[in-house]
Motif scaffolding. Structure first.
Motif, PDB file in Angstrom:
ATOM      1  N   GLY A   1       0.823  -1.204   0.000  1.00  0.00           N
ATOM      2  CA  GLY A   1       0.000   0.000   0.000  1.00  0.00           C
ATOM      3  C   GLY A   1       0.859   1.256   0.000  1.00  0.00           C
ATOM      4  N   CYS A   2       1.887   1.259   0.833  1.00  0.00           N
ATOM      5  CA  CYS A   2       2.809   2.399   0.884  1.00  0.00           C
ATOM      6  C   CYS A   2       3.558   2.562  -0.433  1.00  0.00           C
ATOM      7  N   MET A   3       3.966   1.442  -1.026  1.00  0.00           N
ATOM      8  CA  MET A   3       4.677   1.500  -2.294  1.00  0.00           C
ATOM      9  C   MET A   3       3.783   2.079  -3.387  1.00  0.00           C
ATOM     10  N   LEU A   4       2.522   1.639  -3.411  1.00  0.00           N
ATOM     11  CA  LEU A   4       1.585   2.140  -4.409  1.00  0.00           C
ATOM     12  C   LEU A   4       1.436   3.653  -4.271  1.00  0.00           C
ATOM     13  N   TYR A   5       1.261   4.133  -3.047  1.00  0.00           N
ATOM     14  CA  TYR A   5       1.102   5.570  -2.830  1.00  0.00           C
ATOM     15  C   TYR A   5       2.322   6.328  -3.355  1.00  0.00           C
ATOM     16  N   SER A   6       3.518   5.804  -3.095  1.00  0.00           N
ATOM     17  CA  SER A   6       4.743   6.513  -3.485  1.00  0.00           C
ATOM     18  C   SER A   6       4.945   6.554  -4.991  1.00  0.00           C
ATOM     19  N   THR A   7       4.254   5.698  -5.746  1.00  0.00           N
ATOM     20  CA  THR A   7       4.353   5.759  -7.210  1.00  0.00           C
ATOM     21  C   THR A   7       3.539   6.918  -7.782  1.00  0.00           C
ATOM     22  N   GLN A   8       2.652   7.505  -6.954  1.00  0.00           N
ATOM     23  CA  GLN A   8       1.744   8.533  -7.468  1.00  0.00           C
ATOM     24  C   GLN A   8       1.865   9.890  -6.779  1.00  0.00           C
ATOM     25  N   PHE A   9       2.354   9.885  -5.526  1.00  0.00           N
ATOM     26  CA  PHE A   9       2.369  11.132  -4.756  1.00  0.00           C
ATOM     27  C   PHE A   9       3.673  11.257  -3.958  1.00  0.00           C
ATOM     28  N   PRO A  10       4.129  12.491  -3.710  1.00  0.00           N
ATOM     29  CA  PRO A  10       5.299  12.680  -2.838  1.00  0.00           C
ATOM     30  C   PRO A  10       4.957  12.236  -1.415  1.00  0.00           C
ATOM     31  N   VAL A  11       5.912  11.653  -0.726  1.00  0.00           N
ATOM     32  CA  VAL A  11       5.666  11.193   0.639  1.00  0.00           C
ATOM     33  C   VAL A  11       6.995  10.907   1.323  1.00  0.00           C
ATOM     34  N   ALA A  12       7.001  11.037   2.638  1.00  0.00           N
ATOM     35  CA  ALA A  12       8.119  10.572   3.458  1.00  0.00           C
ATOM     36  C   ALA A  12       7.600   9.412   4.291  1.00  0.00           C
ATOM     37  N   SER A  13       8.444   8.437   4.541  1.00  0.00           N
ATOM     38  CA  SER A  13       8.008   7.235   5.254  1.00  0.00           C
ATOM     39  C   SER A  13       8.985   6.899   6.363  1.00  0.00           C
ATOM     40  N   LEU A  14       8.458   6.712   7.571  1.00  0.00           N
ATOM     41  CA  LEU A  14       9.299   6.334   8.709  1.00  0.00           C
ATOM     42  C   LEU A  14       9.527   4.827   8.705  1.00  0.00           C
ATOM     43  N   TYR A  15      10.745   4.421   9.029  1.00  0.00           N
ATOM     44  CA  TYR A  15      11.046   2.995   9.112  1.00  0.00           C
ATOM     45  C   TYR A  15      11.881   2.723  10.359  1.00  0.00           C
ATOM     46  N   THR A  16      11.819   1.478  10.816  1.00  0.00           N
ATOM     47  CA  THR A  16      12.632   1.035  11.953  1.00  0.00           C
ATOM     48  C   THR A  16      13.809   0.230  11.427  1.00  0.00           C
ATOM     49  N   ARG A  17      15.005   0.567  11.867  1.00  0.00           N
ATOM     50  CA  ARG A  17      16.205  -0.106  11.375  1.00  0.00           C
ATOM     51  C   ARG A  17      16.189  -1.579  11.759  1.00  0.00           C
ATOM     52  N   MET A  18      16.521  -2.443  10.789  1.00  0.00           N
ATOM     53  CA  MET A  18      16.588  -3.882  11.008  1.00  0.00           C
ATOM     54  C   MET A  18      17.915  -4.256  11.653  1.00  0.00           C
TER      55      MET A  18
ATOM     56  N   VAL B   1       8.781  17.164  11.613  1.00  0.00           N
ATOM     57  CA  VAL B   1       7.891  18.327  11.652  1.00  0.00           C
ATOM     58  C   VAL B   1       8.198  19.262  10.487  1.00  0.00           C
ATOM     59  N   GLY B   2       9.472  19.413  10.168  1.00  0.00           N
ATOM     60  CA  GLY B   2       9.857  20.249   9.035  1.00  0.00           C
ATOM     61  C   GLY B   2       9.270  19.747   7.730  1.00  0.00           C
ATOM     62  N   LEU B   3       9.280  18.425   7.547  1.00  0.00           N
ATOM     63  CA  LEU B   3       8.679  17.835   6.351  1.00  0.00           C
ATOM     64  C   LEU B   3       7.181  18.108   6.300  1.00  0.00           C
ATOM     65  N   LEU B   4       6.516  17.925   7.434  1.00  0.00           N
ATOM     66  CA  LEU B   4       5.077  18.173   7.489  1.00  0.00           C
ATOM     67  C   LEU B   4       4.745  19.609   7.123  1.00  0.00           C
ATOM     68  N   ARG B   5       5.483  20.524   7.682  1.00  0.00           N
ATOM     69  CA  ARG B   5       5.192  21.948   7.446  1.00  0.00           C
ATOM     70  C   ARG B   5       5.563  22.377   6.042  1.00  0.00           C
ATOM     71  N   SER B   6       6.459  21.626   5.398  1.00  0.00           N
ATOM     72  CA  SER B   6       6.822  21.945   4.013  1.00  0.00           C
ATOM     73  C   SER B   6       5.820  21.392   3.017  1.00  0.00           C
ATOM     74  N   GLY B   7       4.844  20.607   3.513  1.00  0.00           N
ATOM     75  CA  GLY B   7       3.811  20.061   2.634  1.00  0.00           C
ATOM     76  C   GLY B   7       4.021  18.620   2.237  1.00  0.00           C
ATOM     77  N   THR B   8       5.052  17.971   2.770  1.00  0.00           N
ATOM     78  CA  THR B   8       5.288  16.558   2.466  1.00  0.00           C
ATOM     79  C   THR B   8       4.556  15.677   3.470  1.00  0.00           C
ATOM     80  N   PRO B   9       3.600  14.860   3.029  1.00  0.00           N
ATOM     81  CA  PRO B   9       2.930  13.956   3.960  1.00  0.00           C
ATOM     82  C   PRO B   9       3.922  12.950   4.536  1.00  0.00           C
ATOM     83  N   VAL B  10       3.671  12.509   5.750  1.00  0.00           N
ATOM     84  CA  VAL B  10       4.532  11.530   6.411  1.00  0.00           C
ATOM     85  C   VAL B  10       3.715  10.277   6.725  1.00  0.00           C
ATOM     86  N   MET B  11       4.224   9.131   6.277  1.00  0.00           N
ATOM     87  CA  MET B  11       3.595   7.849   6.581  1.00  0.00           C
ATOM     88  C   MET B  11       4.312   7.198   7.747  1.00  0.00           C
TER      89      MET B  11
END
Length: 291
Positions: free
Chosen positions: A124-141, A172-182
């Motif tokens: 689902g996240c991958m599909l969204y990123s093919t169509q819209f700008p987004v930042a995504s949080l991940y946990t290091r493996m 927060v900087g990303l959010l305020r710049s208009g980039t959605p965060v997943m």
């Protein structure tokens, strides 16, 4: 040895990415059925979680649900081939999207997309990123090599991959710049910055990061869920209306609302939630470990 193992995994996923989707999906279900027949730590965790969350179910019902969950989990692992190495078109061909908000709104407020660990979350996240700008949080493996591969492939359509440990200021900087965060906040990440609130009636260590980031970034919180469709028809990404009056100013109240929303979604397709994770790893003071 670790490099060889990583190379073999990558080679396997690349191979799976060019095979027919329905063949890979069916193969995953078959392998999952076989693995469930074997004793394993993960099988034990799944059954413990299900017994805690569904005490009204019989042993037979829990075993059936656990087996179906194993099938979906293993299938999702094999489908990482197309998710990590397939083209944007190949991902778009297997994921439907239904949104309650206008995703093309140029005047949209800062947005946190709040996901949950169902087996389809990645596609689902991958599909969204093919169509819209987004930042995504991940946990290091724990495996650094695999973590690097995952980060690179998940971000290959332009998603900014942000490690969860990154300072809130950057997010927060990303959010305020208009980039959605997943992000997803439904896993037990430890008692720091968390509260114990019920999840199916069981005290669950629940992150308060969503409330905190929404408050700092003055962002709306929009839940999303990706479900596996029947008959190997692919996936459906559903983006819901923003949560009303969220954040409320009370982290515990907000965490309860998150878990209540999640319970409602789990009830629709319980076999697809990530029961393989130790959701109740940390316990309130005085309560014994369950695993």
């Amino acid at each position: 040895m670790e490099r060889i193992s990583l190379a073999l995994i990558v080679a396997l996923l690349r191979t799976l990415s060019v095979l027919p989707y329905k063949f890979v999906a069916r193969l995953g279900m078959v392998v999952g059925t076989a693995l469930y027949a074997l004793p394993s730590r993960r099988k034990h965790i799944v059954l413990v979680n299900l017994r805690l969350c569904f005490p009204e179910k019989s042993s037979h019902e829990l075993d059936t649900l656990a087996r179906e969950h194993f099938r979906h989990v293993v299938r999702s692992y094999l489908e990482r081939g197309v998710q990590w190495f397939g083209s944007a078109r190949s991902i778009q061909n297997i994921v439907q999207i239904e949104s309650k908000i206008d995703l093309d709104d140029r005047d949209a407020p800062p947005t946190i997309f709040m996901g949950f660990h169902f087996v389809g979350i990645e596609v689902g996240c991958m599909l969204y990123s093919t169509q819209f700008p987004v930042a995504s949080l991940y946990t290091r493996m724990s495996n650094a090599g695999m973590c690097d591969v995952a980060k690179r492939q998940r971000g290959r359509f332009g998603a900014q991959m942000i490690e969860r440990a990154t300072s809130a200021r950057k997010i927060v900087g990303l959010l305020r710049s208009g980039t959605p965060v997943m992000l997803a906040a439904d896993m037990d990440q430890g008692v720091e910055n968390s509260v114990f609130v019920p999840f199916f009636g069981v005290p669950a260590c629940t992150l308060t990061a969503v409330s905190r980031l929404a408050r700092l970034g003055q962002a709306r919180v929009v839940p999303f869920v990706t479900e596996v469709l029947p008959n190997y028809e692919g996936y459906k990404l559903t983006i819901f209306e923003p949560l009303l009056d969220f954040p409320s100013g009370n982290d515990e109240v907000d965490a309860r609302r998150m878990n209540t929303f999640l319970e409602e979604q789990v009830a629709k397709f319980p076999e697809q939630y990530y029961w393989v994770h130790r959701r109740f790893k940390h316990r309130p003071p005085g309560m014994a470990s369950v695993y």
